[in-house]
Design a protein around this motif. Sequence first.
Motif, PDB file in Angstrom:
ATOM      1  N   GLN A 196      50.376  43.355  33.354  1.00  0.00           N
ATOM      2  CA  GLN A 196      49.001  43.755  33.637  1.00  0.00           C
ATOM      3  C   GLN A 196      48.813  44.018  35.127  1.00  0.00           C
ATOM      4  OE1 GLN A 196      46.714  40.488  32.107  1.00  0.00           O
ATOM      5  NE2 GLN A 196      47.092  41.012  29.966  1.00  0.00           N
ATOM      6  N   HIS A 205      43.394  42.394  35.815  1.00  0.00           N
ATOM      7  CA  HIS A 205      42.933  41.424  34.814  1.00  0.00           C
ATOM      8  C   HIS A 205      41.546  40.941  35.237  1.00  0.00           C
ATOM      9  CE1 HIS A 205      43.526  38.353  31.660  1.00  0.00           C
ATOM     10  NE2 HIS A 205      42.847  37.547  32.473  1.00  0.00           N
ATOM     11  N   GLN A 226      51.174  38.457  32.876  1.00  0.00           N
ATOM     12  CA  GLN A 226      50.850  38.638  34.288  1.00  0.00           C
ATOM     13  C   GLN A 226      51.633  39.788  34.906  1.00  0.00           C
ATOM     14  OE1 GLN A 226      51.458  35.153  36.665  1.00  0.00           O
ATOM     15  NE2 GLN A 226      50.641  36.059  38.522  1.00  0.00           N
ATOM     16  N   THR A 232      41.513  44.384  30.740  1.00  0.00           N
ATOM     17  CA  THR A 232      42.809  44.376  31.409  1.00  0.00           C
ATOM     18  C   THR A 232      43.343  45.804  31.456  1.00  0.00           C
ATOM     19  OG1 THR A 232      43.992  43.960  29.339  1.00  0.00           O
ATOM     20  CG2 THR A 232      43.372  42.032  30.662  1.00  0.00           C
ATOM     21  N   ARG A 284      37.925  38.950  34.078  1.00  0.00           N
ATOM     22  CA  ARG A 284      37.325  38.039  33.112  1.00  0.00           C
ATOM     23  C   ARG A 284      35.966  37.545  33.617  1.00  0.00           C
ATOM     24  NH1 ARG A 284      39.761  39.982  29.982  1.00  0.00           N
ATOM     25  NH2 ARG A 284      41.349  39.236  28.523  1.00  0.00           N
TER      26      ARG A 284
END
Length: 279
Positions: A7, A10, A4, A30, A12
Amino acid sequence: MTAQHTQAIHVRGLEKSYGDLRVLRGVDFTVARGGIFALLGSNGAGKTTVVKILSTLLRADAGTAVVNGFDVATQAAKVRESISLTGQFAAVDEILTGRENLVLVARLRHLRNPGTIADDLLRRFSLTEAGGRRVATYSGGMRRRLDIAMSLIGDPPVIVLDEPTTGLDPQARIEVWQAVRELAEQGTTVLLTTQYLDEAEHLADRIAILHQGRIIVNGTLAELKRLLPPATVEYVEKQPTLEEVFLSLVGDGGSGSGSGTNTTPATTSAPARTSKEHP
């Protein structure tokens, strides 16, 4: 350090449709902090839709996106504080001077010492000499560099560049490339969308190809090249590239001032090893 924290972005399972048209069909990627990530794709691939979702201008139908640790759907205000978006066309006021554009944005952000901020950015982007001129007199590359400089007011940790060199001439593109490299070197995370293959190749630490609403490949340039069949080695005479010819004639274009040319002709180098794919 956790994923976390390493990055900056992120994403998804992003999905987005306009009626029956499915633009995004489950996008995953990412972006590491301080890196340059290129989202490559042809017109209509969905690149700008991804950018709009990440910048909270558009809500996804499904999936999640986190920018600088904040969810774009539930923490939109925090996301907007963390990013700066530079669109496909320079958003500068042509009536004002370059310095006045920067001072205006700094004042709108309620920052102290807007003049000092403007002068620092003009120096950082090699625009000090042009800072007192009206933007209407700027070249395309100078306008785009000023546009990026305006985006950095307030020191956002993430900057999104949506096809930043569209419509620029070769020298202006090189100027913008240099500005983007310097951003990453100074710790800013850059998400770059482009349809130019050479732009992604020159700038990006990682490249993702978006096609028909999906990421079909994601990796470093070396990793992507390994997807092709092995190459055979032959000895051929190396010829100068068009970029080398161009730069030898007009100079590196780094200052944007249009002066200082190099008239030394490009020459052919000694035979070198190159690669050729199997037929």
